[in-house]
Design a protein around this motif. Structure first.
Motif, PDB file in Angstrom:
ATOM      1  N   LYS A  58      -5.320  -1.959 -13.363  1.00  0.00           N
ATOM      2  CA  LYS A  58      -5.809  -2.467 -12.077  1.00  0.00           C
ATOM      3  C   LYS A  58      -5.306  -3.887 -11.835  1.00  0.00           C
ATOM      4  O   LYS A  58      -4.919  -4.236 -10.711  1.00  0.00           O
ATOM      5  CB  LYS A  58      -7.340  -2.449 -12.049  1.00  0.00           C
ATOM      6  CG  LYS A  58      -7.956  -1.061 -12.034  1.00  0.00           C
ATOM      7  CD  LYS A  58      -9.477  -1.152 -12.024  1.00  0.00           C
ATOM      8  CE  LYS A  58     -10.118   0.227 -12.041  1.00  0.00           C
ATOM      9  NZ  LYS A  58     -11.603   0.135 -12.070  1.00  0.00           N
ATOM     10  N   ALA A  61      -1.690  -3.695 -10.868  1.00  0.00           N
ATOM     11  CA  ALA A  61      -1.539  -3.184  -9.504  1.00  0.00           C
ATOM     12  C   ALA A  61      -1.794  -4.288  -8.482  1.00  0.00           C
ATOM     13  O   ALA A  61      -1.087  -4.383  -7.466  1.00  0.00           O
ATOM     14  CB  ALA A  61      -2.491  -2.020  -9.277  1.00  0.00           C
ATOM     15  N   LYS A  62      -2.783  -5.131  -8.744  1.00  0.00           N
ATOM     16  CA  LYS A  62      -3.083  -6.235  -7.833  1.00  0.00           C
ATOM     17  C   LYS A  62      -1.919  -7.216  -7.756  1.00  0.00           C
ATOM     18  O   LYS A  62      -1.586  -7.730  -6.685  1.00  0.00           O
ATOM     19  CB  LYS A  62      -4.360  -6.952  -8.279  1.00  0.00           C
ATOM     20  CG  LYS A  62      -5.631  -6.159  -8.054  1.00  0.00           C
ATOM     21  CD  LYS A  62      -6.855  -6.916  -8.555  1.00  0.00           C
ATOM     22  CE  LYS A  62      -8.122  -6.097  -8.351  1.00  0.00           C
ATOM     23  NZ  LYS A  62      -9.314  -6.818  -8.893  1.00  0.00           N
ATOM     24  N   GLU A  65       0.820  -5.601  -5.757  1.00  0.00           N
ATOM     25  CA  GLU A  65       0.412  -5.576  -4.349  1.00  0.00           C
ATOM     26  C   GLU A  65       0.655  -6.927  -3.672  1.00  0.00           C
ATOM     27  O   GLU A  65       1.136  -7.000  -2.542  1.00  0.00           O
ATOM     28  CB  GLU A  65      -1.061  -5.205  -4.251  1.00  0.00           C
ATOM     29  CG  GLU A  65      -1.565  -4.995  -2.837  1.00  0.00           C
ATOM     30  CD  GLU A  65      -1.158  -3.666  -2.243  1.00  0.00           C
ATOM     31  OE1 GLU A  65      -0.640  -3.675  -1.097  1.00  0.00           O
ATOM     32  OE2 GLU A  65      -1.338  -2.630  -2.893  1.00  0.00           O
ATOM     33  N   GLN A  96      -4.339   4.362  -7.105  1.00  0.00           N
ATOM     34  CA  GLN A  96      -3.900   3.088  -6.540  1.00  0.00           C
ATOM     35  C   GLN A  96      -2.407   3.198  -6.262  1.00  0.00           C
ATOM     36  O   GLN A  96      -1.687   3.868  -7.000  1.00  0.00           O
ATOM     37  CB  GLN A  96      -4.204   1.925  -7.483  1.00  0.00           C
ATOM     38  CG  GLN A  96      -3.720   2.136  -8.910  1.00  0.00           C
ATOM     39  CD  GLN A  96      -4.156   1.012  -9.831  1.00  0.00           C
ATOM     40  OE1 GLN A  96      -4.877   0.096  -9.470  1.00  0.00           O
ATOM     41  NE2 GLN A  96      -3.679   1.048 -11.072  1.00  0.00           N
ATOM     42  N   HIS A  97      -1.954   2.551  -5.206  1.00  0.00           N
ATOM     43  CA  HIS A  97      -0.572   2.768  -4.772  1.00  0.00           C
ATOM     44  C   HIS A  97       0.087   1.461  -4.311  1.00  0.00           C
ATOM     45  O   HIS A  97       0.494   1.316  -3.153  1.00  0.00           O
ATOM     46  CB  HIS A  97      -0.541   3.819  -3.656  1.00  0.00           C
ATOM     47  CG  HIS A  97      -1.208   5.102  -4.051  1.00  0.00           C
ATOM     48  ND1 HIS A  97      -0.569   6.053  -4.797  1.00  0.00           N
ATOM     49  CD2 HIS A  97      -2.466   5.556  -3.834  1.00  0.00           C
ATOM     50  CE1 HIS A  97      -1.406   7.057  -5.018  1.00  0.00           C
ATOM     51  NE2 HIS A  97      -2.566   6.774  -4.449  1.00  0.00           N
ATOM     52  N   PRO A  98       0.220   0.494  -5.221  1.00  0.00           N
ATOM     53  CA  PRO A  98       0.754  -0.819  -4.844  1.00  0.00           C
ATOM     54  C   PRO A  98       2.243  -0.838  -4.548  1.00  0.00           C
ATOM     55  O   PRO A  98       2.741  -1.789  -3.940  1.00  0.00           O
ATOM     56  CB  PRO A  98       0.435  -1.669  -6.075  1.00  0.00           C
ATOM     57  CG  PRO A  98       0.471  -0.694  -7.217  1.00  0.00           C
ATOM     58  CD  PRO A  98      -0.131   0.560  -6.650  1.00  0.00           C
TER      59      PRO A  98
END
Length: 203
Positions: A58, A61-62, A65, A96-98
């Motif tokens: 996570k 991913a952030k 993003e 999740q799809h960053p």
């Protein structure tokens, strides 16, 4: 100044792909901020009914993003992308799809003479999958062969022609990122489509 994240596609402590990304981080520091991301702390990808995602995934991913673009350094094992990198990308496209419409530049270093050419081709296919759907810079292979001998004691590339090529590709990536920033009219719809995609329901 653009902010990029660079994913080290190996869990090796002495990865030459890490060295290459560190070289880029230092060499292009006046043009972009490049943060290296390690994948060695991620567990092997495994589906769950709850779609549980590790906190580390996570966090990654952030960062993807928020970044203006992503650089991925991939080794080549048995003519393919390392399993650890594929596993990391699976986590980064699971709930999740960053990467959707995110500009990506691919680099690769290998001990042999091919410089991860097959792995880079395979990685392009993976990044173009429905759950990831990254925007990969075209015609931009950077293949660093014989990587154990490629760097001097200061971490700089010994091959001046290779360094010159990388300089040009990085300038192209900066322009690619700028252009990609204007191609965002369908991004929200693309992210929703990635979130809704399910291989099990796909017939």
């Amino acid at each position: 100044m653009k902010k990029f994240v660079a994913i080290v596609g190996s869990n090796s402590k002495s990865s030459t792909n890490r060295k290459l990304l560190q070289y880029m981080q230092n060499h292009f520091k006046k043009e972009a901020q490049i943060e290296l991301i390690e994948i060695k702390d991620l567990p092997i990808f495994k589906k769950s009914k709850e779609k549980t995602v590790p906190e580390r995934a996570k966090e990654m991913a952030k960062k993807v993003e928020k970044a203006d673009g992503v650089i991925i350094g991939t080794p080549e094992y048995d003519h393919s992308v390392p399993a650890v990198l594929l596993s990391a990308l699976a986590w980064l496209s699971y709930g999740q799809h960053p990467f959707v419409d995110k500009p990506v530049m691919i680099t690769g270093a290998s001990y042999g003479s091919l410089g991860s050419s097959r792995a880079q081709a395979q990685l392009r296919q993976v990044l173009d999958s429905p759950e990831i759907k990254a925007r990969i810079m075209p015609s931009s292979e950077f293949l660093l062969a014989h990587s154990l001998q490629a760097f001097d004691d200061n971490g700089n590339l010994n091959d001046k022609e290779a360094a010159k090529q990388l300089d040009g590709l990085f300038q192209d990536f900066l322009k690619f990122v700028e252009i990609s920033g204007k191609l965002n009219n369908a991004t929200a719809a693309n992210k929703q489509k990635a979130a809704d995609f399910n291989w099990e329901d796909n017939k």
